[in-house]
Write a protein that holds these residues in place. Structure first.
Motif, PDB file in Angstrom:
ATOM      1  N   LYS A  47       0.836  -1.204   0.000  1.00 43.51           N
ATOM      2  CA  LYS A  47       0.000   0.000   0.000  1.00 43.51           C
ATOM      3  C   LYS A  47       0.863   1.242   0.000  1.00 43.51           C
ATOM      4  O   LYS A  47       0.608   2.192  -0.757  1.00 43.51           O
ATOM      5  CB  LYS A  47      -0.915  -0.028   1.238  1.00 43.51           C
ATOM      6  N   TYR A  48       1.924   1.210   0.759  1.00 42.76           N
ATOM      7  CA  TYR A  48       2.791   2.397   0.818  1.00 42.76           C
ATOM      8  C   TYR A  48       3.668   2.498  -0.409  1.00 42.76           C
ATOM      9  O   TYR A  48       4.047   3.601  -0.818  1.00 42.76           O
ATOM     10  CB  TYR A  48       3.657   2.347   2.091  1.00 42.76           C
ATOM     11  N   THR A  49       3.973   1.293  -0.937  1.00 45.22           N
ATOM     12  CA  THR A  49       4.759   1.337  -2.176  1.00 45.22           C
ATOM     13  C   THR A  49       3.966   2.011  -3.268  1.00 45.22           C
ATOM     14  O   THR A  49       4.494   2.809  -4.074  1.00 45.22           O
ATOM     15  CB  THR A  49       5.136  -0.091  -2.600  1.00 45.22           C
ATOM     16  N   SER A  50       2.633   1.729  -3.332  1.00 41.10           N
ATOM     17  CA  SER A  50       1.791   2.363  -4.342  1.00 41.10           C
ATOM     18  C   SER A  50       1.757   3.879  -4.138  1.00 41.10           C
ATOM     19  O   SER A  50       1.814   4.654  -5.095  1.00 41.10           O
ATOM     20  CB  SER A  50       0.355   1.801  -4.239  1.00 41.10           C
ATOM     21  N   ARG A  51       1.690   4.293  -2.934  1.00 40.83           N
ATOM     22  CA  ARG A  51       1.673   5.740  -2.639  1.00 40.83           C
ATOM     23  C   ARG A  51       3.008   6.385  -2.982  1.00 40.83           C
ATOM     24  O   ARG A  51       3.053   7.539  -3.462  1.00 40.83           O
ATOM     25  CB  ARG A  51       1.329   5.958  -1.162  1.00 40.83           C
ATOM     26  N   LEU A  52       4.090   5.642  -2.712  1.00 40.39           N
ATOM     27  CA  LEU A  52       5.427   6.188  -3.034  1.00 40.39           C
ATOM     28  C   LEU A  52       5.550   6.416  -4.520  1.00 40.39           C
ATOM     29  O   LEU A  52       6.086   7.449  -4.973  1.00 40.39           O
ATOM     30  CB  LEU A  52       6.501   5.258  -2.512  1.00 40.39           C
ATOM     31  N   ILE A  53       5.063   5.430  -5.297  1.00 42.60           N
ATOM     32  CA  ILE A  53       5.153   5.573  -6.755  1.00 42.60           C
ATOM     33  C   ILE A  53       4.327   6.764  -7.204  1.00 42.60           C
ATOM     34  O   ILE A  53       4.731   7.536  -8.098  1.00 42.60           O
ATOM     35  CB  ILE A  53       4.672   4.286  -7.432  1.00 42.60           C
ATOM     36  N   THR A  54       3.144   6.917  -6.574  1.00 43.14           N
ATOM     37  CA  THR A  54       2.315   8.075  -6.940  1.00 43.14           C
ATOM     38  C   THR A  54       3.030   9.382  -6.616  1.00 43.14           C
ATOM     39  O   THR A  54       3.027  10.358  -7.414  1.00 43.14           O
ATOM     40  CB  THR A  54       0.980   8.026  -6.191  1.00 43.14           C
ATOM     41  N   ALA A  55       3.698   9.421  -5.468  1.00 47.02           N
ATOM     42  CA  ALA A  55       4.431  10.652  -5.086  1.00 47.02           C
ATOM     43  C   ALA A  55       5.590  10.914  -6.030  1.00 47.02           C
ATOM     44  O   ALA A  55       5.851  12.053  -6.435  1.00 47.02           O
ATOM     45  CB  ALA A  55       4.911  10.527  -3.656  1.00 47.02           C
ATOM     46  N   ILE A  56       6.305   9.801  -6.357  1.00 48.13           N
ATOM     47  CA  ILE A  56       7.435   9.982  -7.282  1.00 48.13           C
ATOM     48  C   ILE A  56       6.931  10.465  -8.623  1.00 48.13           C
ATOM     49  O   ILE A  56       7.538  11.336  -9.273  1.00 48.13           O
ATOM     50  CB  ILE A  56       8.202   8.665  -7.421  1.00 48.13           C
ATOM     51  N   THR A  57       5.770   9.920  -9.037  1.00 53.59           N
ATOM     52  CA  THR A  57       5.205  10.366 -10.319  1.00 53.59           C
ATOM     53  C   THR A  57       4.897  11.861 -10.269  1.00 53.59           C
ATOM     54  O   THR A  57       5.155  12.613 -11.220  1.00 53.59           O
ATOM     55  CB  THR A  57       3.926   9.582 -10.629  1.00 53.59           C
TER      56      THR A  57
END
Length: 374
Positions: A47-57
């Motif tokens: 779940k946090y990995t998905s959020r991290l990718i969204t933030a990096i995007t």
């Protein structure tokens, strides 16, 4: 501040919007995929990995937007990478603006002072112009006064010359023709008719006019040719009455009444009296003995003395002298010097005889000739 869309780069804006949307969509897809597959990055839960990718995007989107803007806009690059420099420049500009403002204020004050000085100078210039105009007017007045004074001086000079001439005339007035000067004389025989009396009197008056003219011309050659000579009509009428049918021989003398200056008329009076025969032609009027052989004998002085004594003797006998000079006659110069030379040639006692040259009456003159007896 007004904004206008006419100069906006709409292609760049739309490209950024579309690109950002595509990256956001891609990040969301990646986050969803990694979350669904339970993929873990850096040991994080899916779940946090998905959020991290969204933030990096989102960060990548920002980086791409900034990169694109920086690539296409100098202002963006300056705002991103030179903000401190710009702020320092703005500060410097503010300082320069303040200094310029101060300088402008000082210049404004200096300008105000210069304007005040200019006003003072303008006022001074106006005063100077007024003074110059006044000086010009004064100069014109002085020139006018100078001209007036020059005219006055010339008038005074002319008046001075006239006064000098008048003074000369006054001084020489008694010399021009003195009072009691014998101008002419004549004799009227007994029984003279009225016509003869008038004719003789006119002749006497004419000779008086000529004598006055001659006397004045001798003293002042510029004397006018016609000298005004006046006679008293009442005196003339009385004289004519006395001459007409007179029982005795009468003499008439024309004599100047008063001192006459040059340019003045000559007043003449008449003097009348009995004319007696005092000496016949050849009669001895006066005689005297001189010691011509004496060493101190002076022939000329002796002859002068003889003529003086002869005049006294003639007056004593009744000859009328000239009322002005007291003379009774004249001896021509050449006759006088011939007599002197004759007297000098004599070296013995001599008798000098003064003989009548023609009949001599009361009115004179004593016409004389000299003779010597050794």
């Amino acid at each position: 501040m007004n904004f206008s869309g006419s100069g906006a780069n709409w292609f760049l804006i739309l490209s950024l919007i579309l690109g950002s949307a595509a990256l956001a969509f891609l990040g969301d897809v990646l986050g969803f995929r990694y979350g669904k597959q339970r993929i873990s990055i850096f040991g994080l839960r899916p779940k946090y990995t998905s959020r991290l990718i969204t933030a990096i995007t989102g960060g990548v989107i920002t980086v791409i937007v900034l990169g694109v803007l920086s690539a296409f806009s100098q202002d963006v690059r300056t705002a991103l990478f030179s903000m401190n420099y710009i702020q320092q420049q703005l500060l410097d500009l503010r300082l320069q603006l303040n200094q310029s403002q101060e300088i402008a204020d000082q210049a404004q004050e200096a300008l105000a002072e210069q304007q005040a000085r200019m006003q003072v100078t303008t006022a001074s210039l106006d005063l100077a112009r007024l003074d110059l105009d006044s000086l010009r007017n004064d100069r014109l007045l002085l020139e006018q006064e100078k001209s007036d004074l020059a005219a006055s001086v010339q008038g005074l000079r002319d008046e001075s010359e006239q006064l000098k001439q008048a003074l000369h005339t006054m001084r020489s007035g008694s010399i021009a023709l003195s009072a009691n000067v014998l101008l002419a004389q004549g004799a009227f025989e007994p029984g003279t008719s009225e016509e003869e009396a008038r004719k003789g009197l006119e002749d006497l008056k004419q000779r008086a006019r000529v004598a006055a003219q001659v006397r004045m011309s001798e003293l002042l050659p510029s004397t006018p040719r016609s000298v005004s000579v006046t006679f008293d009509p009442e005196e003339e009428a009385s004289l004519l009455k006395r001459i007409e049918d007179a029982p005795d021989r009468l003499y008439v003398r024309a004599i100047s009444r008063e001192n006459v200056a040059f340019g003045e008329e000559v007043g003449v009076r008449f003097e009348v009296g009995r004319s007696l025969l005092l000496y016949s032609d050849g009669d001895v009027i006066y005689r005297r003995v001189y010691n011509a052989q004496a060493q101190d004998f002076d022939a000329e002085e002796a002859l002068h003395s003889f003529l003086r004594d002869l005049k006294v003797s003639a007056i004593h006998e009744g000859v009328l002298p000239d009322p002005a000079t007291n003379n009774v006659g004249t001896l021509r110069g050449e006759e006088f010097f011939d007599a002197v030379e004759t007297l000098r040639s004599i070296h013995t006692p001599v008798i000098i005889n003064g003989l009548a040259s023609g009949d001599i009456h009361t009115e004179g003159p004593v016409n004389l000739r000299l003779s010597f007896q050794e």
